[in-house]
Design a protein around this motif. Sequence first.
Motif, short mmCIF file in Angstrom:
data_model
loop_
_atom_site.label_atom_id
_atom_site.label_comp_id
_atom_site.label_asym_id
_atom_site.label_seq_id
_atom_site.Cartn_x
_atom_site.Cartn_y
_atom_site.Cartn_z
N ALA A 188 6.03 0.09 7.63
CA ALA A 188 6.16 -0.73 6.43
C ALA A 188 7.10 -1.91 6.61
O ALA A 188 6.93 -2.94 5.94
N VAL A 189 8.10 -1.80 7.46
CA VAL A 189 9.09 -2.87 7.64
C VAL A 189 9.08 -3.30 9.11
O VAL A 189 9.42 -2.50 9.99
N GLN B 9 13.48 2.24 8.36
CA GLN B 9 13.77 1.91 6.96
C GLN B 9 12.76 2.54 6.00
O GLN B 9 13.14 3.09 4.96
N GLY B 10 11.48 2.47 6.36
CA GLY B 10 10.45 3.04 5.50
C GLY B 10 10.66 4.53 5.25
O GLY B 10 10.65 4.97 4.09
N VAL C 132 0.84 -1.20 0.00
CA VAL C 132 0.00 0.00 0.00
C VAL C 132 0.87 1.25 0.00
O VAL C 132 0.62 2.21 -0.75
N VAL C 133 1.90 1.27 0.83
CA VAL C 133 2.79 2.42 0.92
C VAL C 133 3.48 2.69 -0.42
O VAL C 133 3.58 3.84 -0.87
N VAL D 4 11.67 -1.75 -4.03
CA VAL D 4 13.03 -2.28 -3.86
C VAL D 4 13.60 -1.89 -2.50
O VAL D 4 14.20 -2.71 -1.79
N GLY D 5 13.40 -0.63 -2.11
CA GLY D 5 13.95 -0.17 -0.85
C GLY D 5 13.35 -0.87 0.35
O GLY D 5 14.05 -1.20 1.32
N LEU D 6 12.04 -1.14 0.31
CA LEU D 6 11.39 -1.81 1.44
C LEU D 6 11.77 -3.29 1.51
O LEU D 6 11.66 -3.91 2.58
N LEU D 7 12.21 -3.85 0.41
CA LEU D 7 12.63 -5.25 0.41
C LEU D 7 14.04 -5.43 0.97
O LEU D 7 14.38 -6.53 1.42
N ALA D 8 14.84 -4.39 0.94
CA ALA D 8 16.25 -4.52 1.36
C ALA D 8 16.31 -5.00 2.81
O ALA D 8 15.73 -4.42 3.71
N GLY D 9 17.03 -6.12 3.00
CA GLY D 9 17.23 -6.62 4.35
C GLY D 9 16.18 -7.58 4.85
O GLY D 9 16.32 -8.13 5.95
N LEU D 10 15.10 -7.79 4.08
CA LEU D 10 14.07 -8.74 4.52
C LEU D 10 14.59 -10.17 4.38
O LEU D 10 15.00 -10.57 3.30
#
Length: 254
Positions: free
Chosen positions: A194-195, A201-202, A141-142, A245-251
């Motif tokens: 978001a994370v 991070q968000g 959503v974000v 892409v940024g929100l996926l980093a580190g997941l």
Amino acid sequence: MLIGPRLALSWLTVVPVRGPETVGRDDARAAIGWTPLVGVGLGASAAAVLWFGVVAASLPAVLAGALGVSALALLTRGMHIDGLADTADGLGCYGPPERARDVMRSGSAGPFGVAAIGLVMLVQAAGFGALASAEQWWSVVVAVAAGRVAVVLACRRGVRPASDTGFGALVADSQSRVVVSTWAVLAVAASTLAVDGRWWQGPVVLVVALGAAALGVRHCVRRFGGVSGDVLGAAVETTTTIVVVGLLAGLPSA
């Protein structure tokens, strides 16, 4: 008071809502001001499609992500994807701003446009699928809403239109600093959720993405002589992609 949201839905989605018979600058200004909220609805719809694909139907993540991207394209009539392609072709051609605008109005996608669509759609499909696998529904959503916040930033005071006619002439230079700042702050605040486990991070991702969108729009204004509907579409898609892409980093599950 309902002209703004009605017109925003009419412009930006396939929702069968009628806007006013004639649209003036005041109507367009109000509609752009509601764009991020429309983005929240679109993001929630994409998240629902992803949930169905990954959780209910047990589809592979990438396939579910492709369905999510396709749903967004259908809900928005594909106008942002078309704007991305036209903008990429305009930036890739030689000549003065008039030549670039002619290329963008040609109605066909050139090599730069095709490459831009392919890259952005591939990254979004894989990214949305990965977020769904990690059950990061709010992140979806974000990301989608952030693309619409970029539109508000692109229509801020001082950003001139590329032409005296068309969509850009209606919406460029229409958003006050208060409206721009309000949506930017709300988007950054919403991204703190978001994370999971990394509230910071968000906001970092949102600031980077919106900053990149502002720089991209600035370059387009210089190249094309101003902002247009195509440039706004490109801002939507590129901002959404950067946020995903940024929100996926580190997941761990990504």
